[in-house]
Design a protein around this motif. Structure first.
Motif, PDB file in Angstrom:
ATOM      1  N   ALA A  10       0.858  -1.182   0.000  1.00  0.00           N
ATOM      2  CA  ALA A  10       0.000   0.000   0.000  1.00  0.00           C
ATOM      3  C   ALA A  10       0.894   1.231   0.000  1.00  0.00           C
ATOM      4  O   ALA A  10       1.975   1.226   0.597  1.00  0.00           O
ATOM      5  CB  ALA A  10      -0.913   0.015   1.220  1.00  0.00           C
ATOM      6  N   VAL A  11       0.453   2.269  -0.681  1.00  0.00           N
ATOM      7  CA  VAL A  11       1.196   3.526  -0.734  1.00  0.00           C
ATOM      8  C   VAL A  11       0.339   4.618  -0.121  1.00  0.00           C
ATOM      9  O   VAL A  11      -0.819   4.800  -0.515  1.00  0.00           O
ATOM     10  CB  VAL A  11       1.578   3.898  -2.177  1.00  0.00           C
ATOM     11  N   VAL A  12       0.887   5.321   0.852  1.00  0.00           N
ATOM     12  CA  VAL A  12       0.180   6.393   1.549  1.00  0.00           C
ATOM     13  C   VAL A  12       0.799   7.723   1.150  1.00  0.00           C
ATOM     14  O   VAL A  12       2.006   7.937   1.298  1.00  0.00           O
ATOM     15  CB  VAL A  12       0.268   6.204   3.081  1.00  0.00           C
ATOM     16  N   ILE A  13      -0.039   8.631   0.642  1.00  0.00           N
ATOM     17  CA  ILE A  13       0.430   9.940   0.174  1.00  0.00           C
ATOM     18  C   ILE A  13      -0.310  11.031   0.941  1.00  0.00           C
ATOM     19  O   ILE A  13      -1.461  11.347   0.632  1.00  0.00           O
ATOM     20  CB  ILE A  13       0.192  10.108  -1.339  1.00  0.00           C
ATOM     21  N   PRO A  14       0.304  11.615   1.984  1.00  0.00           N
ATOM     22  CA  PRO A  14      -0.327  12.742   2.663  1.00  0.00           C
ATOM     23  C   PRO A  14      -0.304  13.949   1.737  1.00  0.00           C
ATOM     24  O   PRO A  14       0.718  14.233   1.091  1.00  0.00           O
ATOM     25  CB  PRO A  14       0.560  12.955   3.894  1.00  0.00           C
ATOM     26  N   ARG A  28       2.157   8.102 -11.640  1.00  0.00           N
ATOM     27  CA  ARG A  28       3.512   7.546 -11.658  1.00  0.00           C
ATOM     28  C   ARG A  28       3.656   6.397 -10.656  1.00  0.00           C
ATOM     29  O   ARG A  28       4.322   5.396 -10.931  1.00  0.00           O
ATOM     30  CB  ARG A  28       4.523   8.649 -11.354  1.00  0.00           C
ATOM     31  N   THR A  29       3.000   6.544  -9.515  1.00  0.00           N
ATOM     32  CA  THR A  29       3.070   5.485  -8.502  1.00  0.00           C
ATOM     33  C   THR A  29       2.377   4.221  -8.978  1.00  0.00           C
ATOM     34  O   THR A  29       2.882   3.108  -8.786  1.00  0.00           O
ATOM     35  CB  THR A  29       2.447   5.979  -7.182  1.00  0.00           C
ATOM     36  N   SER A  30       1.232   4.372  -9.615  1.00  0.00           N
ATOM     37  CA  SER A  30       0.499   3.213 -10.136  1.00  0.00           C
ATOM     38  C   SER A  30       1.335   2.456 -11.169  1.00  0.00           C
ATOM     39  O   SER A  30       1.314   1.219 -11.204  1.00  0.00           O
ATOM     40  CB  SER A  30      -0.812   3.669 -10.782  1.00  0.00           C
ATOM     41  N   HIS A  31       2.055   3.185 -12.005  1.00  0.00           N
ATOM     42  CA  HIS A  31       2.909   2.552 -12.998  1.00  0.00           C
ATOM     43  C   HIS A  31       4.142   1.902 -12.350  1.00  0.00           C
ATOM     44  O   HIS A  31       4.608   0.854 -12.810  1.00  0.00           O
ATOM     45  CB  HIS A  31       3.358   3.566 -14.045  1.00  0.00           C
ATOM     46  N   ALA A  32       4.643   2.529 -11.292  1.00  0.00           N
ATOM     47  CA  ALA A  32       5.857   2.016 -10.650  1.00  0.00           C
ATOM     48  C   ALA A  32       5.587   0.774  -9.807  1.00  0.00           C
ATOM     49  O   ALA A  32       6.443  -0.104  -9.695  1.00  0.00           O
ATOM     50  CB  ALA A  32       6.480   3.098  -9.772  1.00  0.00           C
ATOM     51  N   VAL A  33       4.394   0.711  -9.219  1.00  0.00           N
ATOM     52  CA  VAL A  33       4.052  -0.410  -8.332  1.00  0.00           C
ATOM     53  C   VAL A  33       2.688  -0.960  -8.740  1.00  0.00           C
ATOM     54  O   VAL A  33       1.678  -0.726  -8.061  1.00  0.00           O
ATOM     55  CB  VAL A  33       4.030   0.021  -6.854  1.00  0.00           C
ATOM     56  N   ALA A  93       3.385  14.418  -1.632  1.00  0.00           N
ATOM     57  CA  ALA A  93       2.541  14.706  -2.794  1.00  0.00           C
ATOM     58  C   ALA A  93       3.104  15.796  -3.692  1.00  0.00           C
ATOM     59  O   ALA A  93       2.505  16.116  -4.724  1.00  0.00           O
ATOM     60  CB  ALA A  93       1.153  15.128  -2.310  1.00  0.00           C
ATOM     61  N   ASP A  94       4.248  16.388  -3.319  1.00  0.00           N
ATOM     62  CA  ASP A  94       4.734  17.558  -4.053  1.00  0.00           C
ATOM     63  C   ASP A  94       5.756  17.240  -5.141  1.00  0.00           C
ATOM     64  O   ASP A  94       6.311  18.151  -5.760  1.00  0.00           O
ATOM     65  CB  ASP A  94       5.342  18.570  -3.075  1.00  0.00           C
ATOM     66  N   GLY A  95       6.029  15.960  -5.384  1.00  0.00           N
ATOM     67  CA  GLY A  95       6.955  15.594  -6.440  1.00  0.00           C
ATOM     68  C   GLY A  95       8.403  15.494  -6.024  1.00  0.00           C
ATOM     69  O   GLY A  95       9.283  15.268  -6.858  1.00  0.00           O
ATOM     70  N   GLN A  96       8.692  15.642  -4.737  1.00  0.00           N
ATOM     71  CA  GLN A  96      10.076  15.598  -4.279  1.00  0.00           C
ATOM     72  C   GLN A  96      10.554  14.182  -3.949  1.00  0.00           C
ATOM     73  O   GLN A  96      11.689  14.010  -3.501  1.00  0.00           O
ATOM     74  CB  GLN A  96      10.263  16.543  -3.101  1.00  0.00           C
ATOM     75  N   HIS A  97       9.689  13.203  -4.171  1.00  0.00           N
ATOM     76  CA  HIS A  97      10.093  11.798  -4.089  1.00  0.00           C
ATOM     77  C   HIS A  97       9.717  11.142  -5.407  1.00  0.00           C
ATOM     78  O   HIS A  97       8.627  11.366  -5.926  1.00  0.00           O
ATOM     79  CB  HIS A  97       9.377  11.079  -2.932  1.00  0.00           C
ATOM     80  N   ARG A  98      10.602  10.333  -5.944  1.00  0.00           N
ATOM     81  CA  ARG A  98      10.370   9.699  -7.234  1.00  0.00           C
ATOM     82  C   ARG A  98       9.699   8.333  -7.043  1.00  0.00           C
ATOM     83  O   ARG A  98      10.322   7.403  -6.525  1.00  0.00           O
ATOM     84  CB  ARG A  98      11.679   9.537  -8.000  1.00  0.00           C
ATOM     85  N   PRO A  99       8.436   8.212  -7.450  1.00  0.00           N
ATOM     86  CA  PRO A  99       7.762   6.919  -7.311  1.00  0.00           C
ATOM     87  C   PRO A  99       8.511   5.786  -7.999  1.00  0.00           C
ATOM     88  O   PRO A  99       8.401   4.627  -7.573  1.00  0.00           O
ATOM     89  CB  PRO A  99       6.399   7.174  -7.982  1.00  0.00           C
ATOM     90  N   GLU A 100       9.268   6.116  -9.027  1.00  0.00           N
ATOM     91  CA  GLU A 100      10.022   5.092  -9.747  1.00  0.00           C
ATOM     92  C   GLU A 100      11.071   4.403  -8.874  1.00  0.00           C
ATOM     93  O   GLU A 100      11.597   3.349  -9.241  1.00  0.00           O
ATOM     94  CB  GLU A 100      10.697   5.713 -10.974  1.00  0.00           C
ATOM     95  N   GLU A 101      11.370   4.974  -7.720  1.00  0.00           N
ATOM     96  CA  GLU A 101      12.346   4.381  -6.813  1.00  0.00           C
ATOM     97  C   GLU A 101      11.709   3.553  -5.695  1.00  0.00           C
ATOM     98  O   GLU A 101      12.401   3.059  -4.813  1.00  0.00           O
ATOM     99  CB  GLU A 101      13.227   5.488  -6.204  1.00  0.00           C
ATOM    100  N   ILE A 102      10.390   3.397  -5.727  1.00  0.00           N
ATOM    101  CA  ILE A 102       9.691   2.704  -4.645  1.00  0.00           C
ATOM    102  C   ILE A 102      10.165   1.261  -4.485  1.00  0.00           C
ATOM    103  O   ILE A 102      10.422   0.802  -3.359  1.00  0.00           O
ATOM    104  CB  ILE A 102       8.162   2.739  -4.866  1.00  0.00           C
ATOM    105  N   LEU A 103      10.268   0.521  -5.571  1.00  0.00           N
ATOM    106  CA  LEU A 103      10.623  -0.893  -5.445  1.00  0.00           C
ATOM    107  C   LEU A 103      12.016  -1.069  -4.857  1.00  0.00           C
ATOM    108  O   LEU A 103      12.246  -1.981  -4.047  1.00  0.00           O
ATOM    109  CB  LEU A 103      10.523  -1.579  -6.801  1.00  0.00           C
ATOM    110  N   ARG A 104      12.941  -0.200  -5.224  1.00  0.00           N
ATOM    111  CA  ARG A 104      14.293  -0.282  -4.646  1.00  0.00           C
ATOM    112  C   ARG A 104      14.251   0.078  -3.162  1.00  0.00           C
ATOM    113  O   ARG A 104      14.933  -0.540  -2.337  1.00  0.00           O
ATOM    114  CB  ARG A 104      15.238   0.658  -5.402  1.00  0.00           C
TER     115      ARG A 104
END
Length: 233
Positions: A10-14, A28-33, A93-104
């Motif tokens: 699960a991904v939580v985005i405040p 981007r998160t949906s595509h990454a995970v 939620a402001d784009g300062q974390h890259r969802p593409e790095e979630i799996l790593r």
């Protein structure tokens, strides 16, 4: 993603006043995970954040009034636990974390090697000078108090095992929630790891209130520091 219940993600985005960015972050998160359950917690926004989040298909949880980032995280983590998540990712939620790095980021939790993983940013020129200073100071204090080398104590890009999410329940409501979560996890002997992630600052306004939120974080450090000195933790 593996289908076992203990690896359900699960991904939580405040989100607060994030109408301009939330749709892209969710996409981007949906595509990454693929297959992850996404929770957007609208913390009393007045700019249409909840509508933008719902349009993406994410589960949107709403605070009628602004309660603080910590309260939003607690709401989202609670919903993720109730939904059966085995691994919970938090990102801003402001784009300062890259969802593409979630799996790593999540790999040590998914592999059973860690209970809490923090995405550690490098203090480079991409990070504003004032943030570099506060980031360095908080990391130094957390390292001293927690007894391990902490490269980044302020990052909101994190992966939590179900055990960590159930065990660590800070009462803080603001940005100090994240500091308290880290120190409590270390104090309780949970396995904490750090994974390097991108340092992204795109000039978007921060909702961090310099004096008030710095003071709240200082109180968290002081509380855990006293616990070490007096053997109370």
């Amino acid at each position: 993603m593996p289908g076992r219940a203990d690896r359900a993600v699960a991904v939580v985005i405040p989100a607060y006043q994030a109408a301009a960015t939330i749709a892209a972050i969710v996409s981007r998160t949906s595509h990454a995970v693929p297959g992850a359950t996404l929770y957007v917690v609208d913390d009393g926004s007045s700019d249409g954040t909840r509508d933008e989040g719902r349009a993406t298909g994410a589960t949107v949880l709403v605070h009628p009034r602004n309660r603080g980032k910590g309260a939003a995280l607690a709401t989202g983590i609670g919903a993720a636990l109730a939904g059966g998540a085995g691994v919970i990712i938090t990102l801003d939620a402001d784009g300062q974390h890259r969802p593409e790095e979630i799996l790593r980021l999540a790999a040590p939790v998914l592999g059973g090697e860690a209970d809490l993983v923090l995405g550690a940013r490098v203090r480079t020129g991409a990070m504003p000078w004032a943030r570099r200073c506060s980031n360095w100071l908080s990391a130094a204090l957390a390292s001293r108090i927690g007894g391990v080398a902490v490269p980044d104590a302020q990052t909101g890009f994190r992966a939590l095992s179900r055990r960590a999410a159930q065990t660590v329940r800070p009462g803080e409501q603001g940005y100090d929630f994240e500091t308290a979560f880290l120190l409590a996890a270390l104090a309780q002997g949970l396995r904490v790891r750090f994974v390097p992630v991108s340092t992204v600052y795109e000039g978007r306004p921060s909702h961090f209130r310099h004096w008030a939120d710095t003071w709240r974080q200082a109180r968290v450090f002081a509380r855990y520091g006293r616990a070490i000195i007096f053997g109370a933790r």
